[in-house]
Each structure stands twice: as structure tokens, then as C-alpha cells.
Design a protein around this motif. Structure first.
Motif, PDB file in Angstrom:
ATOM      1  N   ILE A  51       0.852  -1.182   0.000  1.00  0.00           N
ATOM      2  CA  ILE A  51       0.000   0.000   0.000  1.00  0.00           C
ATOM      3  C   ILE A  51       0.889   1.233   0.000  1.00  0.00           C
ATOM      4  O   ILE A  51       1.846   1.319   0.770  1.00  0.00           O
ATOM      5  CB  ILE A  51      -0.970  -0.026   1.206  1.00  0.00           C
ATOM      6  CG1 ILE A  51      -1.931   1.163   1.143  1.00  0.00           C
ATOM      7  CG2 ILE A  51      -0.234  -0.085   2.532  1.00  0.00           C
ATOM      8  CD1 ILE A  51      -3.115   1.021   2.120  1.00  0.00           C
ATOM      9  N   SER A  55      -2.522   5.248  -0.255  1.00  0.00           N
ATOM     10  CA  SER A  55      -3.444   4.122  -0.107  1.00  0.00           C
ATOM     11  C   SER A  55      -3.787   3.413  -1.400  1.00  0.00           C
ATOM     12  O   SER A  55      -4.838   2.777  -1.493  1.00  0.00           O
ATOM     13  CB  SER A  55      -4.721   4.554   0.626  1.00  0.00           C
ATOM     14  OG  SER A  55      -4.406   4.929   1.957  1.00  0.00           O
ATOM     15  N   SER A  70      -4.483  -2.151   4.684  1.00  0.00           N
ATOM     16  CA  SER A  70      -4.851  -0.763   4.964  1.00  0.00           C
ATOM     17  C   SER A  70      -3.773  -0.153   5.851  1.00  0.00           C
ATOM     18  O   SER A  70      -2.905  -0.870   6.361  1.00  0.00           O
ATOM     19  CB  SER A  70      -6.222  -0.690   5.655  1.00  0.00           C
ATOM     20  OG  SER A  70      -6.195  -1.388   6.886  1.00  0.00           O
TER      21      SER A  70
END
Length: 120
Positions: A51, A55, A70
Motif C-alpha cells: 500500500i 493508499s 490498509s
């Protein structure tokens, strides 16, 4: 110096879920990409998911649709939500971060690894 500390591994039955966390600390100015890799016994380390700081995500084909990566930039933390786990997901999972330090050096850092075992 920069440290990455992982948590959340363990033993889970096939079809179950686990959530891994990795917190970065130390002399951090900023963090670029973060990611998760894994290494099963007798195999090479492989990418699981990455990531970017904005994001944007990337997944290995083997985990697409089951795992979600995440991050919380305020906490310098990256997460890996793993659902529908399979025995072939069994491995040591490592966190990685591309860090710019307070002295403006850029380097990759690794966590110590956390064991994930999927078995009935």
C-alpha cells in the motif's frame, strides 16, 4: 533507527480470519510504501500486499478478494485483514516499510515476523 513490530498472528481453522498489525516507530520523517510478505517452510519470501502513502494497493493473485491491506498514517501502522484463510496461507508474515528518516536517509525496514498457521 527504525523498528517495525508485528502482532496478530496465530492458529486459525480453514475459513477463519486473522488481522495482522505492524507499527513503525523511531526516527521517522515519513513512510512511503508499506507491505506484507510471507515465507512458508522451504519456499522463498513472497509479496502478499502493498500500500502506498496515498493508499493505492497491490495484491498477490493468490490473496485477491480474501485479504485487505490498509494503513493509518497518523499511527505509522499497516494492517492486513485476512479472511477465508486456507492451509496454503500458512507462513511467517513479515511487515516491510520504505522509510525516510529524520536525517533524510531512505531505506527499507523489516519486522521480525509473525507466524500464521491455518489448520484444522
Amino acid at each position: 533507527q527504525v523498528q517495525l513490530v508485528e502482532s496478530g498472528g496465530g492458529l486459525v481453522q480453514p475459513g477463519g480470519s486473522l488481522r495482522l498489525s505492524c507499527a513503525a516507530s523511531g526516527s521517522i520523517f515519513s513512510i512511503n510504501a508499506m507491505g506484507w510478505y510471507r515465507q512458508a517452510p522451504g519456499k522463498e519470501r513472497e509479496l502478499v500486499a502493498t500500500i502506498t502513502s496515498r493508499s493505492s494497493t497491490n495484491y498477490a493473485d493468490s490473496v485477491k478478494g480474501r485479504f485487505t491491506i490498509s494503513r493509518d498514517n497518523a499511527r505509522n501502522t499497516v494492517y492486513l485483514q485476512m479472511n477465508s484463510l486456507k492451509p496454503e496461507d500458512t507462513a511467517v508474515y513479515y511487515c516491510n516499510a520504505n522509510v525516510i528518516t529524520k536525517w533524510y536517509n531512505q531505506d527499507d525496514y523489516w519486522g521480525q515476523g509473525t507466524q500464521v498457521t491455518v489448520s484444522s
